[in-house]
Structure formats: C-alpha cells, structure tokens
Design an enzyme around this catalytic site. Structure first.
Site: not given
Length: 430
Positions: A23, A130
């Site tokens: 990430n 999202r």
C-alpha cells in the site's frame, strides 16, 4: 490455478521477515510520473499488484526495470528503477485499471505533468463502492476540468494546476495520495485538510520530499504543499508492510506460538497491538522488529472497531475475526470503512465459527475448535483470514481463489512453512 492446503494444529515458532508495503509502494511508484529523471525504489515487494502497476506505468512511457536486490540484515527486497523521461500516453485503459483500485493514482501525477489524463474508473476487491468523488472534486479545486463519461475519468489542465485550500469531507487515503501527487507541481500553495494519516501517506511524503517537493505537516490532519516547477530523481526505500505484520502477529496468536517479525515497526499497528494485548498476547520490540508470543494462556475475546489511522485497520478486520473465533467468550467486531467487508464470514462458518452478522457488526462467539473445510477467498484480506483459521483448525483446509492472496502477500505459504506450519501451494485441478 493454485490452491493452498493447510493441516492445522501446529503452534508456530521462529522468525518471519516482513517485506515492503504494497500500500506504500503503489502510490510511490506513481510518483515516478512527476519527474523526467529516474526514481529508484528499494524494498519493493514481489506481488501481483506491483506487477499490475508496473505494466500500467510502462504504457504511460515509464521505463521500469529491476535493478537487483538489497540484503539488509537478512532482509531482501527488490530494487526497481522507474524512469518517466517522456509521458507517451495519458490514457489508463480499463483492462489494466480494472485489476486494481490503486491504478486511479496515476490521475493526479499525469494531470500535473502532462496537463491531461483519461483514466478508467477503477476496480479491485469487491468490498464496497469506494467512490472516487473526493479525488475528482479535489482536482477540480486545483483548476482541472473534470468529467466522467463512458466509464472513464477525463481531466485536463492545459494551463497547469493552481494551489487551493481543500477540505476533505471525510478521510480518504486514496484521495489524499492523488491530491498530494497533483499538488506538488501546482502553481502556488495547496492546503489539504482532514487528510488521511496512515504511515503509507508519510512514506509517500518522504519520497516526494526526496524528489524535491516541499510539504509540511507530515503525520497530521493538515498537509501544506508549496508547488515547485519540477521534481528530480531520487532513491527511496519502501516502508515495511504493517498489514503483513499484523497478519503474522495474529498467526502466532491463533496457533499459540511465538514468532519474531523481523523488520516490523510496532508503532505502525498500535491499535491492533492494543487489541492483541487485551486478548492475552505478549508483544514487544526486539532486535529492530517485534516479538509476538502466546505460548501460555488462552485467547480472550475482545471488541474492535475499524477506523481511519490511528484506529484499528480495516485491512486487519477479517484476520481479527478469525482470531476471535478461536478465543474464549464473545467479541463484537464492527466495520465502519467498507460496507461489504464481511464476505469471509460464511466461509469461516463452514469451518465451525460461530459468527452472527448484525448490520455493520460481526458478533463472534469463540468455539472450542475450528474444523478444516474447503473454502473460497472473496478478496485479499478475506483470503488471509481463511489461512489463519486453517492454521488452527482440526484436519485439512483447502483455500481456493488464492490469486487474491497473491495481490498482497509475498510467499505467504513459504513464510508460514518456515515457522512450522503444515501448508503448501498446489495446482487446483478442480
């Protein structure tokens, strides 16, 4: 297609090296678009999502090459060179973007460097909608003309981006990253309020600063960016993966084992560490990493609620539910970030877990034993939760659709086998 077979019941013991953060690596890779000089990245994990991002950047004109490996105190990470001397294409096509939501992070740097971008609406794990609204509204405030048509985001800024004061209505990691990547080349000062404070954001800021960006407020809810005319090349090492750290800490906890997590940073997962300690796990710093121990005593059920950093990470929620399924008592695990992130629960129930879903919460009643069963992964972190359950279950657990797992965990079965797990990857002929 591969599957993972696990024969549970073995306490884990030994050490696991924590790799570079997926990430953190993905937005940092996108930063290469901002300079015509090479960006050298160390400690890059070897994962499917990293390959997807490299392929996406390559079709924008970035020359991506493997420069070898670093070996620091037994920790080996890949070294990548990303050289965007010329942006040859400003379109990020659906076929690449659909594989991974982080692909939308090329939008900000393409717009800042090339003045235009056409990016497919993103894909990724099926854990919620999202939306990218916050990204688009922020870019519009920086002076971009933004529209969405036929599944693509169209953005132009022919005269360049202009600094602005942007207040995010809610915390968003992706929007914070995209706006940072855009604002560093904008004309004037940009103030970003209510930004995400995840360690991965700090890692991106560190990389951008090494490239010549001027950013204040790192680690706080407000970032101030003073735009510069150009960024130069740099060397940056990716931070250790805190989600991998938390996952293996829970592997030690669920099996009643003791594992040293080499290179892990305790401060990155303090909220999860607090819950694990409440559950009866000993966790302490050791030799530049952390030691996780549950050699004595039972697991105790504790509650957890996912929150933006520094709260409990949503990316550890599924694994924590597996852990609580093997604990004494009842716990309530509440998901506040993504609405569809309990898709692993029916699979855990197949293994004997006693879990009741109520709105955004999972009520987990610990059971004396879990039983191995054939299960199917629905997303990246769900697949890890099924592996954890398999490590403690009686009999054999077979986890299918592990391509999800390969997006975010490097050599998971090898690392677990190295600390005593009976686990192997085999070809799925079904």
């Amino acid at each position: 297609m591969d599957k993972i077979q696990i024969r549970g019941g073995k306490p884990l013991s030994g050490s696991i090296v924590i790799g570079g953060s997926k990430n953190a690596a993905l937005p940092v890779m996108c930063a290469s678009l901002l300079s015509d000089e090479p960006l050298i990245l160390g400690n890059v994990p070897h994962l499917a999502d990293i390959t997807t991002m490299a392929n996406l950047l390559n079709q924008h004109g970035v020359q991506v090459s493997l420069e070898g490996q670093d070996d620091k105190d037994g920790h080996i990470g890949r070294v990548l060179s990303l050289h965007a001397k010329d942006i040859t294409n400003t379109t990020a096509p659906y076929d690449l973007v659909r594989k991974m939501r982080a692909s939308v992070l090329v939008l900000g740097p393409l717009l800042a460097r090339a003045g235009e971008a056409e990016v497919s609406l993103p894909g990724g794990c099926a854990i919620g909608t999202r939306p990218v609204d916050l990204h688009l509204h922020g870019l519009a405030q920086l002076g971009a003309q933004v529209s969405v048509d036929s599944g693509y985001i169209h953005a132009t800024a022919p005269k360049g981006l202009i600094g602005a004061h942007i207040v995010f209505p809610k915390v968003s990691v992706g929007a914070t990253e995209n706006l940072l990547l855009a604002a560093v080349l904008a004309d004037g000062e940009t103030v970003l309020e209510n930004v995400a404070r995840e360690p991965e954001i700090n890692d991106l800021v560190a990389c951008l600063a090494a490239m010549g960006a001027e950013i204040d407020g790192v680690g706080t809810a407000t970032l101030t960016v003073r735009g510069v005319e150009r960024l130069h090349g740099a060397r940056h090492d990716i931070m250790p993966d805190r989600i991998e750290t938390g996952t293996y800490a829970m592997a030690a906890a669920i099996t009643g084992g003791t594992i040293e997590l080499v290179g892990a940073r305790l401060g990155d997962i303090e909220a999860a560490v607090e819950r694990l300690r409440q559950a009866g796990i000993t966790i302490e710093k050791k030799n530049g990493g952390i030691l996780v121990d549950r050699a004595n005593g039972n697991l105790i059920g504790v509650d957890a609620e996912t929150e933006p950093y520094p709260g409990f990470p949503t990316d550890l929620q599924a694994q924590f539910i597996s852990l609580m399924s093997a604990a004494d008592g009842t716990s309530v695990v509440t998901e506040t970030i993504f609405e569809n992130r309990f898709m692993h629960v029916p699979e855990l129930q197949r293994m004997g877990a006693d879990i009741t879903l109520h709105g955004g919460s999972a009520i987990v009643r610990g059971v004396p034993k879990l039983t191995g069963a054939p299960v199917m992964a629905s997303d990246l972190r769900a697949s890890a939760s099924l592996v954890l359950a398999g490590l403690v279950a009686e009999g054999e657990t077979v986890v299918r659709r592990i391509y999800h797992l390969d997006r975010g965990y490097e050599r998971l079965e090898e690392k677990l086998a190295g600390v005593g797990a009976d686990i192997e990857r085999v070809k799925d002929v079904a």
